[in-house]
Design an enzyme around this catalytic site. Structure first.
Site, PDB file in Angstrom:
ATOM      1  N   LYS A 193       0.795  -1.241   0.020  1.00 18.62           N
ATOM      2  CA  LYS A 193       0.061  -0.178  -0.106  1.00 18.62           C
ATOM      3  C   LYS A 193       0.883   0.930  -0.028  1.00 18.62           C
ATOM      4  O   LYS A 193       0.434   2.151  -0.268  1.00 18.62           O
ATOM      5  CB  LYS A 193      -0.834   0.045   1.104  1.00 18.62           C
ATOM      6  CG  LYS A 193      -1.794  -1.223   1.476  1.00 18.62           C
ATOM      7  CD  LYS A 193      -2.296  -1.364   2.761  1.00 18.62           C
ATOM      8  CE  LYS A 193      -2.698  -2.786   2.921  1.00 18.62           C
ATOM      9  NZ  LYS A 193      -3.253  -2.929   4.347  1.00 18.62           N
ATOM     10  N   GLY A 194       2.085   1.125   0.413  1.00 22.68           N
ATOM     11  CA  GLY A 194       2.910   2.082   0.713  1.00 22.68           C
ATOM     12  C   GLY A 194       3.278   3.073  -0.570  1.00 22.68           C
ATOM     13  O   GLY A 194       3.208   4.481  -0.408  1.00 22.68           O
ATOM     14  N   GLU A 230       7.893   3.349  -5.994  1.00 20.78           N
ATOM     15  CA  GLU A 230       8.106   2.779  -4.581  1.00 20.78           C
ATOM     16  C   GLU A 230       7.937   3.960  -3.539  1.00 20.78           C
ATOM     17  O   GLU A 230       8.496   4.865  -3.884  1.00 20.78           O
ATOM     18  CB  GLU A 230       9.093   2.094  -4.179  1.00 20.78           C
ATOM     19  CG  GLU A 230       8.708   0.604  -4.196  1.00 20.78           C
ATOM     20  CD  GLU A 230       8.277  -0.019  -2.789  1.00 20.78           C
ATOM     21  OE1 GLU A 230       7.350   0.798  -2.335  1.00 20.78           O
ATOM     22  OE2 GLU A 230       8.748  -0.809  -2.407  1.00 20.78           O
ATOM     23  N   ASP A 231       7.599   3.505  -2.335  1.00 16.36           N
ATOM     24  CA  ASP A 231       7.702   4.878  -1.239  1.00 16.36           C
ATOM     25  C   ASP A 231       9.214   4.619  -0.781  1.00 16.36           C
ATOM     26  O   ASP A 231       9.665   6.034  -0.463  1.00 16.36           O
ATOM     27  CB  ASP A 231       6.918   4.521  -0.018  1.00 16.36           C
ATOM     28  CG  ASP A 231       6.906   2.898   0.334  1.00 16.36           C
ATOM     29  OD1 ASP A 231       7.576   2.136  -0.109  1.00 16.36           O
ATOM     30  OD2 ASP A 231       6.217   2.547   1.603  1.00 16.36           O
ATOM     31  N   ASP A 272      14.832   0.275   1.161  1.00 16.66           N
ATOM     32  CA  ASP A 272      15.451   0.227   2.369  1.00 16.66           C
ATOM     33  C   ASP A 272      16.573  -0.899   2.280  1.00 16.66           C
ATOM     34  O   ASP A 272      17.605  -0.648   1.692  1.00 16.66           O
ATOM     35  CB  ASP A 272      14.496  -0.145   3.426  1.00 16.66           C
ATOM     36  CG  ASP A 272      14.822  -0.347   4.911  1.00 16.66           C
ATOM     37  OD1 ASP A 272      15.811   0.582   5.164  1.00 16.66           O
ATOM     38  OD2 ASP A 272      14.247  -1.036   5.587  1.00 16.66           O
ATOM     39  N   LYS A 330      16.859   4.792   1.653  1.00 13.30           N
ATOM     40  CA  LYS A 330      17.912   4.614   2.970  1.00 13.30           C
ATOM     41  C   LYS A 330      19.041   3.771   2.520  1.00 13.30           C
ATOM     42  O   LYS A 330      19.024   2.503   2.693  1.00 13.30           O
ATOM     43  CB  LYS A 330      17.015   3.801   3.918  1.00 13.30           C
ATOM     44  CG  LYS A 330      16.397   4.445   4.930  1.00 13.30           C
ATOM     45  CD  LYS A 330      15.988   3.590   5.881  1.00 13.30           C
ATOM     46  CE  LYS A 330      14.460   3.941   6.373  1.00 13.30           C
ATOM     47  NZ  LYS A 330      13.975   3.053   7.394  1.00 13.30           N
ATOM     48  N   PHE A 380      13.273   4.952  11.065  1.00  8.76           N
ATOM     49  CA  PHE A 380      12.148   4.539  10.816  1.00  8.76           C
ATOM     50  C   PHE A 380      11.082   5.662  10.460  1.00  8.76           C
ATOM     51  O   PHE A 380      10.615   6.286  11.594  1.00  8.76           O
ATOM     52  CB  PHE A 380      11.348   3.544  11.831  1.00  8.76           C
ATOM     53  CG  PHE A 380      10.432   2.542  11.094  1.00  8.76           C
ATOM     54  CD1 PHE A 380      10.614   1.507  10.270  1.00  8.76           C
ATOM     55  CD2 PHE A 380       9.025   3.010  11.361  1.00  8.76           C
ATOM     56  CE1 PHE A 380       9.640   0.928   9.790  1.00  8.76           C
ATOM     57  CE2 PHE A 380       8.288   2.432  10.919  1.00  8.76           C
ATOM     58  CZ  PHE A 380       8.257   1.408  10.008  1.00  8.76           C
ATOM     59  N   ASP A 428       3.964   3.303   6.607  1.00 11.40           N
ATOM     60  CA  ASP A 428       3.235   3.121   7.682  1.00 11.40           C
ATOM     61  C   ASP A 428       4.187   2.394   8.763  1.00 11.40           C
ATOM     62  O   ASP A 428       5.281   2.040   8.715  1.00 11.40           O
ATOM     63  CB  ASP A 428       2.074   2.045   7.443  1.00 11.40           C
ATOM     64  CG  ASP A 428       2.850   0.539   7.318  1.00 11.40           C
ATOM     65  OD1 ASP A 428       3.704   0.349   6.341  1.00 11.40           O
ATOM     66  OD2 ASP A 428       2.465  -0.376   8.074  1.00 11.40           O
ATOM     67  N   ARG A 440      -0.425   6.218   7.463  1.00 11.93           N
ATOM     68  CA  ARG A 440       0.026   6.446   6.195  1.00 11.93           C
ATOM     69  C   ARG A 440      -0.624   7.810   5.815  1.00 11.93           C
ATOM     70  O   ARG A 440      -0.200   8.424   4.860  1.00 11.93           O
ATOM     71  CB  ARG A 440      -0.627   5.323   5.286  1.00 11.93           C
ATOM     72  CG  ARG A 440      -0.127   4.030   5.688  1.00 11.93           C
ATOM     73  CD  ARG A 440      -0.754   3.051   4.632  1.00 11.93           C
ATOM     74  NE  ARG A 440      -0.594   1.590   4.785  1.00 11.93           N
ATOM     75  CZ  ARG A 440       0.735   0.753   4.461  1.00 11.93           C
ATOM     76  NH1 ARG A 440       1.312   1.463   3.824  1.00 11.93           N
ATOM     77  NH2 ARG A 440       0.559  -0.497   4.927  1.00 11.93           N
TER      78      ARG A 440
HETATM   79  P1  IMP Z   1      13.029  -3.344   1.746  1.00 14.38           P
HETATM   80  O1  IMP Z   1      12.606  -4.466   1.343  1.00 14.38           O
HETATM   81  O2  IMP Z   1      13.885  -3.419   3.015  1.00 14.38           O
HETATM   82  O3  IMP Z   1      13.598  -2.375   0.856  1.00 14.38           O
HETATM   83  O4  IMP Z   1      11.653  -2.524   2.370  1.00 14.38           O
HETATM   84  C1  IMP Z   1      10.412  -2.770   1.680  1.00 14.38           C
HETATM   85  C2  IMP Z   1       9.214  -2.144   2.383  1.00 14.38           C
HETATM   86  O5  IMP Z   1       9.662  -2.070   3.669  1.00 14.38           O
HETATM   87  C3  IMP Z   1       8.882  -0.647   1.865  1.00 14.38           C
HETATM   88  O6  IMP Z   1       8.473  -0.613   0.559  1.00 14.38           O
HETATM   89  C4  IMP Z   1       7.982  -0.236   2.956  1.00 14.38           C
HETATM   90  O7  IMP Z   1       6.988  -0.577   2.890  1.00 14.38           O
HETATM   91  C5  IMP Z   1       8.823  -0.802   4.152  1.00 14.38           C
HETATM   92  N1  IMP Z   1       9.726  -0.032   4.888  1.00 14.38           N
HETATM   93  C6  IMP Z   1      11.283  -0.013   5.022  1.00 14.38           C
HETATM   94  N2  IMP Z   1      11.663   0.986   5.648  1.00 14.38           N
HETATM   95  C7  IMP Z   1      10.645   1.754   6.200  1.00 14.38           C
HETATM   96  C8  IMP Z   1      10.329   2.798   7.045  1.00 14.38           C
HETATM   97  O8  IMP Z   1      10.990   3.461   7.504  1.00 14.38           O
HETATM   98  N3  IMP Z   1       9.075   3.095   7.259  1.00 14.38           N
HETATM   99  C9  IMP Z   1       7.713   2.415   7.032  1.00 14.38           C
HETATM  100  N4  IMP Z   1       7.978   1.334   6.052  1.00 14.38           N
HETATM  101  C10 IMP Z   1       9.356   0.903   5.794  1.00 14.38           C
HETATM  102 MG    MG Z   2       4.994  -1.383   4.477  1.00 12.50          MG
END
Ligand code: IMP
Ligand code: MG
Length: 179
Positions: A42-43, A98-99, A102, A130, A151, A158, A164
């Site tokens: 949803k992000g 994407e939001d 990470d 990040k 975070f 979220d 959100r």
């Molecule tokens: P990744 O696979 O670690 O790159 O993260 C994927 C998903 O984790 C992102 O699309 C977000 O939905 C969630 N996410 C990562 N970091 C944060 C944060 O700081 N706050 C909220 N959601 C996060």
């Molecule tokens: Mg999320």
């Protein structure tokens, strides 16, 4: 809700400037192409809805739902596709919207999966990056802002499905997710 926010990282105004700038850049880079914007729910949905209105091209949109998180604050690396893209990708120039990038584990899984469907091209456009937390090779060509390792919530992001709807991106007080 506001009392749970320690610090604002991106104001509403800054986000508006970012989406406008990225939209203009995509409009230039993708002129004459067959653009498909794919938002990861949803992000990604808040960013997508603003960004697409700054893209002056005929483009399609679609959505994916994946889950890798549960209700914690760290990616498990375990990506589950809950809703896939509905259309074939063969002639498409796919932009994943994407939001936040990470660890990158979610996007690297999705990119590998979508590449097997032979799109014309595939790139990532992320509001936030990040870099300190990256665990995979995945790179975003279009980045709104780089942020430190905290975070964050708001503008689609979220914690435990909440926050959100904040119109800015802020850092959550650690007490909120450690209690
Ligand atoms: P990744 O696979 O670690 O790159 O993260 C994927 C998903 O984790 C992102 O699309 C977000 O939905 C969630 N996410 C990562 N970091 C944060 C944060 O700081 N706050 C909220 N959601 C996060
Ligand atoms: Mg999320």
């Amino acid at each position: 809700m506001l009392k749970d926010i320690k610090e604002i990282l991106l104001t509403q105004q800054q986000i508006e400037e970012i989406t406008e700038k990225l939209g203009k850049k995509l409009t230039e880079d993708y002129a004459g192409k067959n653009v498909l914007l794919v938002s990861i729910l949803k992000g990604g949905v808040v960013f997508m809805s603003d960004l697409m209105r700054h893209i002056d091209l005929k483009c399609e949109i679609d959505f994916m739902v994946v889950s890798s998180y549960g209700s914690g604050v760290k990616t498990s690396g375990n990506v589950k596709i809950i809703k896939d893209i509905d259309i074939p990708l063969e002639d498409k120039d796919v932009i994943i919207v994407e939001d936040i990038l990470d660890s990158g584990l979610t996007l690297s899984y999705i990119i590998n999966m979508l590449k097997e469907r032979n799109p014309n091209s595939i790139e990532i456009c992320t509001l936030l990056d990040k870099p300190a937390r990256r665990q995979s090779e995945v790179r975003a060509k279009y980045i709104g802002a780089q942020i430190p390792d905290a975070f964050v919530v708001g503008y689609g992001l979220d914690f435990d499905e909440k926050y959100r709807n904040l119109p800015f991106v802020g850092v959550l007080h650690p007490e909120v997710y450690t209690k």
